[in-house]
Every structure is written in C-alpha cells, then in structure tokens.
Write an enzyme that holds these catalytic residues in place. Structure first.
Site, PDB file in Angstrom:
ATOM      1  N   PRO A 201      -2.546 -23.864  -0.337  1.00 21.13           N
ATOM      2  CG  PRO A 201      -1.384 -25.259  -1.785  1.00 21.13           C
ATOM      3  CD  PRO A 201      -2.276 -25.282  -0.598  1.00 21.13           C
TER       4      PRO A 201
ATOM      5  CE1 TYR B  71       1.050 -24.831 -13.384  1.00 21.64           C
ATOM      6  CE2 TYR B  71      -0.184 -25.578 -11.463  1.00 21.64           C
ATOM      7  CZ  TYR B  71       0.025 -24.646 -12.465  1.00 21.64           C
ATOM      8  OH  TYR B  71      -0.788 -23.544 -12.573  1.00 21.64           O
TER       9      TYR B  71
ATOM     10  CG  LEU C 197     -16.782 -24.314  -5.102  1.00 21.44           C
ATOM     11  CD1 LEU C 197     -17.890 -24.529  -6.127  1.00 21.44           C
ATOM     12  CD2 LEU C 197     -16.744 -22.821  -4.736  1.00 21.44           C
TER      13      LEU C 197
ATOM     14  CD  GLN D 100       1.286 -26.593  -3.674  1.00 20.13           C
ATOM     15  OE1 GLN D 100       1.254 -25.495  -4.232  1.00 20.13           O
ATOM     16  NE2 GLN D 100       0.337 -27.497  -3.818  1.00 20.13           N
TER      17      GLN D 100
ATOM     18  N   GLY E 196     -10.237 -22.326   0.575  1.00 17.61           N
ATOM     19  CA  GLY E 196      -9.402 -21.459  -0.250  1.00 17.61           C
ATOM     20  C   GLY E 196     -10.011 -20.087  -0.458  1.00 17.61           C
ATOM     21  NE  ARG E 197     -12.143 -20.619  -5.467  1.00 16.62           N
ATOM     22  CZ  ARG E 197     -12.862 -21.272  -6.361  1.00 16.62           C
ATOM     23  NH1 ARG E 197     -13.190 -20.685  -7.488  1.00 16.62           N
ATOM     24  NH2 ARG E 197     -13.237 -22.520  -6.142  1.00 16.62           N
TER      25      ARG E 197
HETATM   26  C1  LIG Z   1      -5.489 -17.135  -6.028  1.00 22.87           C
HETATM   27  C2  LIG Z   1      -5.313 -18.633  -6.019  1.00 22.87           C
HETATM   28  C3  LIG Z   1      -4.022 -19.165  -6.060  1.00 22.87           C
HETATM   29  C4  LIG Z   1      -3.826 -20.551  -6.025  1.00 22.87           C
HETATM   30  N1  LIG Z   1      -2.558 -21.053  -5.978  1.00 22.87           N
HETATM   31  C5  LIG Z   1      -2.372 -22.378  -5.798  1.00 22.87           C
HETATM   32  C6  LIG Z   1      -1.078 -22.897  -5.552  1.00 22.87           C
HETATM   33  O1  LIG Z   1      -0.085 -22.167  -5.441  1.00 22.87           O
HETATM   34  N2  LIG Z   1      -0.963 -24.265  -5.439  1.00 22.87           N
HETATM   35  C7  LIG Z   1      -2.056 -25.099  -5.512  1.00 22.87           C
HETATM   36  O2  LIG Z   1      -1.898 -26.314  -5.401  1.00 22.87           O
HETATM   37  N3  LIG Z   1      -3.290 -24.614  -5.696  1.00 22.87           N
HETATM   38  C8  LIG Z   1      -3.490 -23.285  -5.810  1.00 22.87           C
HETATM   39  N4  LIG Z   1      -4.753 -22.788  -5.898  1.00 22.87           N
HETATM   40  C9  LIG Z   1      -5.904 -23.701  -5.736  1.00 22.87           C
HETATM   41  C10 LIG Z   1      -6.395 -23.683  -4.270  1.00 22.87           C
HETATM   42  O3  LIG Z   1      -5.406 -24.182  -3.388  1.00 22.87           O
HETATM   43  C11 LIG Z   1      -7.680 -24.515  -4.081  1.00 22.87           C
HETATM   44  O4  LIG Z   1      -7.397 -25.856  -4.371  1.00 22.87           O
HETATM   45  C12 LIG Z   1      -8.810 -24.030  -4.983  1.00 22.87           C
HETATM   46  O5  LIG Z   1      -8.945 -22.624  -4.884  1.00 22.87           O
HETATM   47  C13 LIG Z   1     -10.151 -24.706  -4.669  1.00 22.87           C
HETATM   48  O6  LIG Z   1     -10.550 -24.440  -3.347  1.00 22.87           O
HETATM   49  P1  LIG Z   1     -11.647 -23.273  -3.018  1.00 22.87           P
HETATM   50  O7  LIG Z   1     -12.910 -23.601  -3.808  1.00 22.87           O
HETATM   51  O8  LIG Z   1     -11.849 -23.386  -1.526  1.00 22.87           O
HETATM   52  O9  LIG Z   1     -11.076 -21.983  -3.435  1.00 22.87           O
HETATM   53  C14 LIG Z   1      -4.963 -21.409  -5.976  1.00 22.87           C
HETATM   54  C15 LIG Z   1      -6.254 -20.859  -5.963  1.00 22.87           C
HETATM   55  C16 LIG Z   1      -6.434 -19.492  -5.967  1.00 22.87           C
HETATM   56  C17 LIG Z   1      -7.826 -18.940  -5.899  1.00 22.87           C
END
Ligand SMILES: Cc1cc2nc3c(=O)[nH]c(=O)nc-3n(C[C@H](O)[C@H](O)[C@H](O)COP(=O)(O)O)c2cc1C
Length: 394
Positions: free
Chosen positions: A25, A192, A312, A101, A334-335
């Site tokens: 998400p 949250y 990551l 979610q 994610g990112r």
């Molecule tokens: C722009 C953005 C929005 C996010 N929104 C949510 C969200 O709505 N719910 C959630 O549980 N995590 C949210 N996250 C966290 C991501 O789901 C993820 O856990 C986090 O970015 C780490 O993974 P990554 O290193 O692959 O980016 C968000 C992250 C980013 C970058």
C-alpha cells in the site's frame, strides 16, 4: 531452467497470485473527499500491467475521522463501492490481483502531506476552502496522549465508540468485497490507530482495551473477527504490523499476536516497523538492504504463518534469495516499483525466468520479446546484474 521462486504462483485460499511480487500500500494523496480519481486507476494499473502479482491499494479509511491527510481514500460509505470497482476491474484485466489496505490514522489524523511538512495540519483560512468539516476530523485515539510535542492531544475514544469502530472496519470489509477486491489487508502498523491500541506508550486505558498485552490486542482481534464475518472465507486476509516499533513492542509480542490472528482467519502478516514515535520513524532506520527481513523471518518461524517482507528490497536476486532462504512467502517492492513500474518483468529478465514477458500485456510484451530474442547485442536501460554487482560498486 527451474523457475525462480519469485515467479512461482502462490495460492492463498481461493485466490492465486501469478507470482510473489507485491505492490505494498502506498498513499497517493489524490482522492477527492475520499473518492478515487483517475490517478488511482492509472497508478495501480501501471503496476498490474508491469507484471506484479498483487497490487494493494493504499490505506483506505474506515471512517472520516481516520483520514491522515487531505486526499486520503475512503470506504466509510456504500457510495465508494462503484468508483473503487473501476480500479479492481482494471487490475484484474491485467491478470493481477487487486488488494486494499483498510486503515485509520488515529492520533496522527489531520496531517499535512509529507512534502508540505508532514506534521499536524494548520487551521488556516486557505485550508477551510478544502476542509469543510474541521471539527468532525478531530483526531481520536485509545488515550488522550499526543504522538509528540508537535502533535495535538487526541480525544480518547469512549468505550462505545471503540465498539462502533470495530463494526466500521467490518462494514468497510463488506464494501471492499463488493468493490471487487480479492485480498484485504488491515493496517495495524506505523503508529496509527490499531498500533496505538497495541502500544503501552499510547494506550493507557483502564477498560478491557488497555493494560495487559491481551487487553491491548483486543481491539485488533475484534476488528479481525468483524472483518472475517463479512469478508468471504474464500478470500485472503493480511495484517500489517510494526513487528518491531523500537518503543516497547517487539518481535516476541508480534509473534504471539500473529498466532492469535491466524486462529481468527488471518493468512499473512505483512512485516513492517516503526511509526509509534518520531524517534522510530516508519522509513527512518533504513540503513541497509532488506532491513525488515529479520522481522518477517521471526514471525514466520515463531508463529507458523505466511509472511510478506518489505523494506529496501530492490533487486530481483535479493528478493529471490529471501524466498529461497525461507524468510518470507511474498516480497513487497515499494519505492523501487515507483522507480520502475515494470519491476516484475525486469526482475524476471535478470533472473533468467523462461517466460519473461508472460506477465505483461502483449501490447508491449510482444515487442520486448522480439527484441530480447533477436538481441541486437543490446540490454534494457535498467540492466545490471543484481545485488552482488551493485555492492561491488557502492
Ligand atoms: C509514498 C508512500 C506511501 C505509503 N503509504 C503507505 C500506506 O498507505 N500504508 C502502509 O502501510 N504503508 C505505506 N507506505 C510504506 C510502504 O508500504 C513500504 O512499507 C515502505 O515504503 C518500505 O518499502 P520500500 O523500501 O520498498 O519502499 C508508503 C510508502 C511510500 C513511499
């Protein structure tokens, strides 16, 4: 060639994911009064078309008070069902599985967008043009304890309101099903509302929802039961936890909770961390690749439940190694998938998967297949060997 585990389908209940690549998400700040816009369809759609197995739509709020920022998606009314269905229809057309979610921001509600500071929203005349229900958006929490000095003190939920909220999550699950989502995730992480009930820092209630660990778990357990009662048996249910919140809640508590949730019909724990204090930020301790994988490993081994690793995870070989070592069942990107929406196709190519372009639409998959077969001595612009080679040049 044996198929990489990352591209081996996974069935959970009656839902089959074509591979283990999940879009977690990610909030888009683009809804209008809770309603999705074209942006949501295009955003989720590009990941589905890029080959991911499961695309989870951002934290979508079970009640108005739970919105984090202006632009949160809502699911607190039946009116949201039809617009959300447009997103699920498109994801399904790409042979990916749509997930959503459900969330509630608790004491961190009514905030500004990250690029505008991210702290509590300031009540200015300009804001009034966009927010017509400022008071109705007052943050609530298990106890009247602020997230930090810079945040307002939330209003403590009355016992009857807690019961109503449990039902609000259940109703949201019913709507998510009606909107065509196939996987549901409950947001229990990142400081949250649900996490605020779990943590001793934010929950100092004296009723059955506070005090002992079983009491602090009660809200999430009741939410899970209310959701499972309305979410079909055939569809998977995930819960995201801050498995380690660096403020008193850790992997042992998470594993105990995961066992209880599994018995209530939860299939997967999505293993994240942080968020309950500013000292333990959600994305702050990310000093290395795979930083949250040990949390997934712990929950998977100690609670005997499927897990999703996130944080990551950037390279295909990195993701494959996590699965091969039995540290997770699903990989959330994610990112990096924001950087490369075709990540799944790209990773398949780099891992030598036999049918690289199988998961992407022929409109572009056909042409990329022809180019790959003929070669012309070229490689895609994203080409590099993977984690090990990257480390050599770091
Ligand atoms: C722009 C953005 C929005 C996010 N929104 C949510 C969200 O709505 N719910 C959630 O549980 N995590 C949210 N996250 C966290 C991501 O789901 C993820 O856990 C986090 O970015 C780490 O993974 P990554 O290193 O692959 O980016 C968000 C992250 C980013 C970058």
């Amino acid at each position: 060639m044996t198929e990489p585990l990352l591209f081996t389908p996974l069935s959970i209940r009656d839902v089959t994911l074509r591979n283990r690549v999940v879009v977690p998400p990610m909030h888009q700040y683009s809804a209008v009064k809770g309603f999705p816009t074209d942006w949501h369809t295009v955003n989720a759609g590009k990941f589905a078309a890029g080959g991911a197995g499961l695309v989870i739509v951002e934290s979508t709020k079970v009640e108005r008070r739970g919105c984090g920022t202006i632009g949160d998606l809502g699911i607190w009314d039946d009116a949201f069902v039809v617009p959300l269905k447009r997103i699920t229809d498109f994801i399904k057309q790409q042979n990916a599985v749509p997930g959503i979610q459900l969330g509630h921001s608790g004491r961190k509600a009514r905030a500004s967008r990250p690029w505008e500071g991210g702290g509590p929203l300031r009540h200015t005349p300009e804001i009034e043009a966009e927010v017509t229900d400022w008071d109705a958006w007052t943050p609530v929490a298990p106890s009247a304890i602020a997230h930090s000095d810079k945040w307002p003190v939330p209003r403590a939920l009355e016992r009857g309101e807690v019961k109503d909220l449990v039902q609000a999550w259940g109703e949201a699950a019913r709507r998510a099903h009606a909107a065509g989502f196939e996987v549901l995730e409950l947001h229990g992480a990142h400081g949250y509302l649900v996490h605020e009930f779990l943590s001793e820092l934010s929950n100092q209630r004296t009723d059955e929802y506070g005090g002992s660990e079983p009491n602090r778990m009660r809200f999430l357990i009741e939410v899970t039961e209310a959701v499972r009662a309305r979410w079909p048996e055939t569809k998977p249910l995930f819960v995201r936890l801050s498995v380690e919140d660096h403020a008193g809640w850790g992997p042992e508590s998470s594993a105990r909770l995961a066992k209880i949730l599994k018995a209530r019909g939860v299939d997967v724990i999505d293993c994240s961390s942080g968020g309950i204090t500013d000292q333990a930020p959600i994305l702050g301790n990310e000093i290395k690749y795979s930083y949250q994988v040990p949390l997934s490993d712990h929950v998977r081994k100690h609670a005997d439940i499927m897990t999703m690793a996130v944080g990551l995870i950037i390279h295909g070989d990195q993701a494959e190694e996590i699965l091969q070592n039995g540290k997770a069942d699903l990989i959330a990107v994610g990112r990096e998938i924001l950087n490369n929406p075709n990540w799944a196709m790209d990773a398949a190519l780099k891992l030598g998967d036999g049918s690289v372009f199988r998961n992407v639409p022929p409109q572009f998959g056909y042409w990329l297949g022809v180019r790959a077969r003929r070669g012309f001595g070229t490689k895609p612009s994203t080409w590099q060997i993977g984690l090990e080679e990257t480390r050599k040049v770091l």
